[in-house]
Design an enzyme around this catalytic site. Structure first.
Site, PDB file in Angstrom:
ATOM      1  N   GLY A 189       0.819  -1.215   0.000  1.00 47.69           N
ATOM      2  CA  GLY A 189       0.000   0.000   0.000  1.00 47.69           C
ATOM      3  C   GLY A 189       0.847   1.256   0.000  1.00 47.69           C
ATOM      4  CD  GLU A 192       7.935  -2.499  -6.688  1.00 42.63           C
ATOM      5  OE1 GLU A 192       8.017  -1.670  -5.763  1.00 42.63           O
ATOM      6  OE2 GLU A 192       6.894  -2.711  -7.335  1.00 42.63           O
TER       7      GLU A 192
HETATM    8  C1  LIG Z   1      -0.045  -3.171 -12.824  1.00 47.94           C
HETATM    9  C2  LIG Z   1       0.353  -2.244 -11.718  1.00 47.94           C
HETATM   10  C3  LIG Z   1       0.586  -2.744 -10.444  1.00 47.94           C
HETATM   11  C4  LIG Z   1       0.897  -1.890  -9.397  1.00 47.94           C
HETATM   12  N1  LIG Z   1       1.013  -2.417  -8.134  1.00 47.94           N
HETATM   13  C5  LIG Z   1       1.184  -1.566  -7.085  1.00 47.94           C
HETATM   14  C6  LIG Z   1       1.134  -2.063  -5.739  1.00 47.94           C
HETATM   15  O1  LIG Z   1       0.950  -3.273  -5.496  1.00 47.94           O
HETATM   16  N2  LIG Z   1       1.262  -1.165  -4.725  1.00 47.94           N
HETATM   17  C7  LIG Z   1       1.470   0.160  -4.937  1.00 47.94           C
HETATM   18  O2  LIG Z   1       1.627   0.908  -3.979  1.00 47.94           O
HETATM   19  N3  LIG Z   1       1.503   0.668  -6.208  1.00 47.94           N
HETATM   20  C8  LIG Z   1       1.355  -0.173  -7.280  1.00 47.94           C
HETATM   21  N4  LIG Z   1       1.342   0.346  -8.564  1.00 47.94           N
HETATM   22  C9  LIG Z   1       1.400   1.804  -8.758  1.00 47.94           C
HETATM   23  C10 LIG Z   1       2.628   2.323  -9.463  1.00 47.94           C
HETATM   24  O3  LIG Z   1       3.723   2.359  -8.621  1.00 47.94           O
HETATM   25  C11 LIG Z   1       2.277   3.715 -10.035  1.00 47.94           C
HETATM   26  O4  LIG Z   1       1.305   3.510 -11.028  1.00 47.94           O
HETATM   27  C12 LIG Z   1       3.453   4.433 -10.601  1.00 47.94           C
HETATM   28  O5  LIG Z   1       4.305   4.846  -9.602  1.00 47.94           O
HETATM   29  C13 LIG Z   1       3.044   5.650 -11.443  1.00 47.94           C
HETATM   30  O6  LIG Z   1       2.184   6.483 -10.758  1.00 47.94           O
HETATM   31  P1  LIG Z   1       0.824   6.997 -11.410  1.00 47.94           P
HETATM   32  O7  LIG Z   1       0.107   5.804 -11.912  1.00 47.94           O
HETATM   33  O8  LIG Z   1       0.151   7.852 -10.453  1.00 47.94           O
HETATM   34  O9  LIG Z   1       1.282   7.829 -12.683  1.00 47.94           O
HETATM   35  P2  LIG Z   1       1.737   9.359 -12.687  1.00 47.94           P
HETATM   36  O10 LIG Z   1       2.776   9.569 -11.666  1.00 47.94           O
HETATM   37  O11 LIG Z   1       0.560  10.219 -12.667  1.00 47.94           O
HETATM   38  O12 LIG Z   1       2.441   9.455 -14.109  1.00 47.94           O
HETATM   39  C14 LIG Z   1       1.722   9.709 -15.310  1.00 47.94           C
HETATM   40  C15 LIG Z   1       2.736   9.915 -16.417  1.00 47.94           C
HETATM   41  O13 LIG Z   1       3.513  11.070 -16.142  1.00 47.94           O
HETATM   42  C16 LIG Z   1       4.887  10.766 -16.162  1.00 47.94           C
HETATM   43  N5  LIG Z   1       5.587  11.571 -15.185  1.00 47.94           N
HETATM   44  C17 LIG Z   1       5.250  11.782 -13.897  1.00 47.94           C
HETATM   45  N6  LIG Z   1       6.147  12.575 -13.309  1.00 47.94           N
HETATM   46  C18 LIG Z   1       7.079  12.858 -14.235  1.00 47.94           C
HETATM   47  C19 LIG Z   1       8.273  13.632 -14.240  1.00 47.94           C
HETATM   48  N7  LIG Z   1       8.689  14.272 -13.147  1.00 47.94           N
HETATM   49  N8  LIG Z   1       8.988  13.701 -15.375  1.00 47.94           N
HETATM   50  C20 LIG Z   1       8.573  13.046 -16.489  1.00 47.94           C
HETATM   51  N9  LIG Z   1       7.460  12.316 -16.550  1.00 47.94           N
HETATM   52  C21 LIG Z   1       6.722  12.221 -15.423  1.00 47.94           C
HETATM   53  C22 LIG Z   1       4.934   9.310 -15.799  1.00 47.94           C
HETATM   54  O14 LIG Z   1       6.139   8.714 -16.235  1.00 47.94           O
HETATM   55  C23 LIG Z   1       3.724   8.772 -16.518  1.00 47.94           C
HETATM   56  O15 LIG Z   1       4.026   8.542 -17.860  1.00 47.94           O
HETATM   57  C24 LIG Z   1       1.031  -0.501  -9.634  1.00 47.94           C
HETATM   58  C25 LIG Z   1       0.813   0.004 -10.911  1.00 47.94           C
HETATM   59  C26 LIG Z   1       0.465  -0.842 -11.950  1.00 47.94           C
HETATM   60  C27 LIG Z   1       0.209  -0.253 -13.301  1.00 47.94           C
END
Ligand SMILES: Cc1cc2nc3c(=O)[nH]c(=O)nc-3n(C[C@H](O)[C@H](O)[C@H](O)COP(=O)(O)OP(=O)(O)OC[C@H]3O[C@@H](n4cnc5c(N)ncnc54)[C@H](O)[C@@H]3O)c2cc1C
Lengths: 332, 392
Positions: free
Chosen positions: B129, B246
């Protein structure tokens, strides 16, 4: 040279766009196939007749009309049997007096035809596999192109038509079809008309892809403007801007090849459409993948139109062997 | 310099091979080959976890003081490579790879004694989480609050993307214990019993139709202070330690190479562009394998991890996505089927067109898009690499 739509063409575009805008928004796009009621409504509006050849009682709409209609369908990520049913099957039966009764019902959106490549005639009956046939579960009749290249019409109610449901990646239902001594009516269509029908079907697919690309780019640009991380919109990161700008170049290049194939002289059409498929098949998938990437976790869900749009683009861009087969054909 | 396995490593590999040949049932292999998501489903995961635990190899990557078999980095690599080639299920990493190492590194003796055995026996199934709706790439901005009330924290917030939370009974979470300091400094690491009142799990369906992801809502959940790992405010350092595991805790290339080989078997010979793509992916995966090995060998000889180890998750994501896209194309129209039934090896699946491998290809392609998003997106990885490897 002139790239403006005629008044009639603009009217068609607006009509289709309005029809789809009333039914689809980002929350509902690409959730599943268009409902039979909506499909019939499009028939009643005369859209399929517009695209049907004159000898079949249609208005003889050509490549530009196909482009306009299909691009709008793609823009709404509408999942319909337009390409196979109306363009491919509709034209295959257009010149045939016996098949004509299907043509009228097809134009009204009351009957559905599906296209099955495969099978062979033995002892006057159609036998063998028709492969995976898009919309094959709901089809009332099939146009079959046998392994020997003959075009046939068969009735879906024939007891020798065996169908197994196959759900495709865009959520539409195809059938895995087998023909077991099916009664078949040979279709009479000149080779050139069949080649034109196939070219228009190919054009329809790339037009849908271009429409889908435009929508996926729009959704992405909206999202990166609104999504904040690190205290600012992610659109403020140069990496994100460049990725979006690159997607835009793919869209514009794709649109150019689409236009080029829609406006090609008839004898140039096959090559132009093949070239468009070769480029757009890859560009559309790349763009859809980037759209997903820029949505982060939201992108891979079934909840947003981008994730579902990727599924639709995957299907459309891979049909008939996708860009790979198109490039092989151009090189041959 | 040489890359040859020593006699002991040879003998070890033979031992692993013999074990895998004897213990991987056809059902386990089939289940693993037809898994559409990142991790094995609970039915096969539990069975395989029990087999490995009985053999003493479940926590092969833990040090011996924590109950691991005391293997060297190269031994671990040999084990992973053999498992990949044999087609063993990929066990969910949230417990074994993520919270396990956190517990034996930062936990109190009481926490280790209580949680590590239960993790190994699968009595506890863990979910991660960390992410929240407003905090993905910018994880440090997380808002889930933990307010001290005597011997408890009262935890409220909203976690998202929680992989396999629907099967989990424990959640390790980052929570904000101090809103008045720099974001990174106000975060703590809690272990949350998901049976506690106030925990609610809501599914998120993936575009593939798989249910891997969830939202977890925490509404005034009372968590004993004794279930905090590390000090109050130490959560961010622990999270960084965990994220390194990870992203770089195990080798990626062996599984990719094994999947490519299996793909070739199930599609038959590829020609033209498809053959060319397969070859390129093969070469990239071979290079990645060597990149991963270099780092392991250096660590085995006492060096600190090189920043190049940061590149492997990024590269593995790209190659993995390429392999799954190739699979879809190689199967033709049959690679575009996507049934709603799950799992793909289950009895309820419709008869596949082509092969069972073709039937799972589209789902695997769609799920593989997540590789460049989870565990830190590729954009974030590139920024980290630029900083750590190049000083930019
Ligand atoms: C299949 C799957 C399993 C997962 N499992 C878990 C889990 O078990 N537990 C958990 O805690 N999380 C989990 N996650 C979450 C995962 O860690 C996040 O999705 C990830 O960190 C990206 O965050 P976000 O989805 O909010 O995207 P955002 O951070 O909103 O990013 C959106 C886009 O903007 C880009 N971006 C953001 N900031 C920047 C920057 N500074 N410079 C350039 N580009 C940028 C990103 O690269 C991306 O392309 C999972 C995600 C997926 C898809």
């Amino acid at each position: 040279m002139n790239l403006a739509l005629s008044d009639e063409q603009a009217m068609v575009r607006d009509m289709v766009r309005r029809f789809l805008a009333d039914r689809y928004d980002a929350a509902t796009m690409a959730k599943g196939p268009m409902s039979p009621d909506d499909w019939r409504a499009l028939g009643e509006l005369g859209l399929f007749a517009l695209l049907a050849p004159e000898q079949a009682g249609g208005l003889g709409g050509g490549a530009v009309e196909v482009m306009i209609v299909s691009e709008e369908m793609g823009r709404a990520l509408a999942i319909t049997p337009l390409t196979e049913a109306v363009l491919l099957c509709g034209r295959a039966i257009a010149g045939d007096p016996v098949a004509r009764r299907w043509g009228d019902r097809l134009m009204q959106g009351e009957a559905l035809l599906a296209f099955a490549p495969g099978g062979a005639m033995t002892d006057g009956r159609l036998c063998g596999s028709g492969g995976i046939v898009r919309d094959g579960m709901d089809a009332d009749a099939f146009v079959v192109e046998t392994e020997a290249g003959a075009l046939l019409l068969i009735d879906g109610q024939d007891s020798g038509v065996r169908r197994m449901p196959v759900r495709l990646v865009d959520g539409s239902m195809a059938a895995h079809v087998r023909f077991d001594a099916v009664h078949a009516v040979p279709l009479t269509i000149p080779g050139s008309a069949w080649a034109e029908a196939q070219a228009l079907a190919g054009l329809s697919i790339v037009a849908e892809l271009v429409g889908a690309m435009a929508t996926l780019l729009d959704l992405t640009v909206d999202y990166v403007r609104q999504r904040h991380q690190f205290g600012k919109p992610i659109a403020s990161f140069q990496v994100v801007q460049h990725r979006c700008a690159r997607m835009y170049t793919w869209l514009e290049q794709s649109r150019s090849l689409l236009l080029k194939s829609a406006l090609a002289e008839e004898e140039e059409r096959v090559r132009a459409v093949t070239a468009a498929r070769a480029y757009i098949g890859d560009a559309a998938l790349k763009l859809a993948e980037e759209a997903v990437q820029l949505h982060g976790g939201m992108g891979v869900t079934d909840e947003l139109a981008v994730g579902r749009g990727l599924r639709r683009v995957l299907l459309l861009s891979r049909l008939h062997g996708g860009g790979t087969a198109a490039r092989a054909a151009l090189a041959a | 310099m040489d890359l040859a396995l020593g006699p002991e490593q040879h003998a070890f590999r033979e031992e692993v091979r013999a074990f895998l040949a004897a213990s991987l049932s056809p059902a386990l292999r089939r289940g693993a080959a037809l898994t559409s998501g990142v991790f094995a489903e609970p039915d096969i995961a539990r069975e395989w976890q029990a087999i490995l635990e009985a053999k003493g190899w479940l926590v092969y990557h833990w040090p011996d003081h924590a109950g691991g078999p005391g293997w060297t980095p190269v031994q671990r690599w040999i084990f992973e490579k053999e498992c990949a080639e044999a087609g063993a299920p990929v066990l969910p990493g949230m417990g074994l790879k993520l919270v396990g190492p956190v517990l034996y590194t930062y936990g109190t003796p009481a926490q280790k004694d209580h949680y590590l055995p239960r993790l190994r026996s699968a009595e506890h199934v863990w979910a991660q989480g960390f992410s929240e709706p407003g905090s993905g790439s910018d994880l440090a901005s997380l808002r889930t609050r933990a307010v001290r009330d005597g011997d408890h924290y009262v935890v409220s917030g909203h976690k998202i993307w929680t992989t396999q939370a629907q099967y989990a009974n424990w959640l390790f979470a980052l929570v904000r214990t101090d809103p008045h300091v720099k974001p990174q400094q106000g975060i703590s690491f809690l272990l949350i019993d998901m049976a506690l009142p106030g925990v609610m799990v809501k599914p998120i369906l993936s575009a593939s139709g798989d249910h891997e992801l969830n939202e977890v809502f925490l509404d005034e959940v009372r968590v004993p202070v004794s279930d905090r790992v590390g000090d109050e405010g130490q959560g961010w350092s622990i999270a960084k330690f965990l994220l390194e595991n990870e992203r770089g805790g195990s080798s990626f290339a062996p599984a990719i190479l094994a999947d490519l080989a299996r793909l070739r078997t199930s599609t038959g010979p590829l020609t033209g562009e498809l053959a060319d793509r397969a070859l390129r992916l093969q070469l990239e995966a071979e290079a990645l394998e060597m990149t991963e090995l270099r780092t392991l060998i250096e660590i085995e000889h006492g060096a600190a991890p090189d920043p190049r180890s940061l590149t492997t998750k990024l590269l593995a994501s790209e190659i993995r996505q390429g392999v799954e896209a190739l699979a879809v194309d190689a199967f033709g129209l049959a690679g575009l089927q996507l049934p709603v039934e799950r799992p793909f090896y289950g009895d309820d699946m419709p008869a596949p067109v082509g092969s069972a491998q073709a039937q799972v290809a589209a789902a695997r392609y769609l799920n593989a898009r997540a590789w460049s998003i989870f565990g830190g997106t590729s954009e974030i990885q590139l920024t980290l690499i630029a900083k750590a490897a190049l000083g930019l």
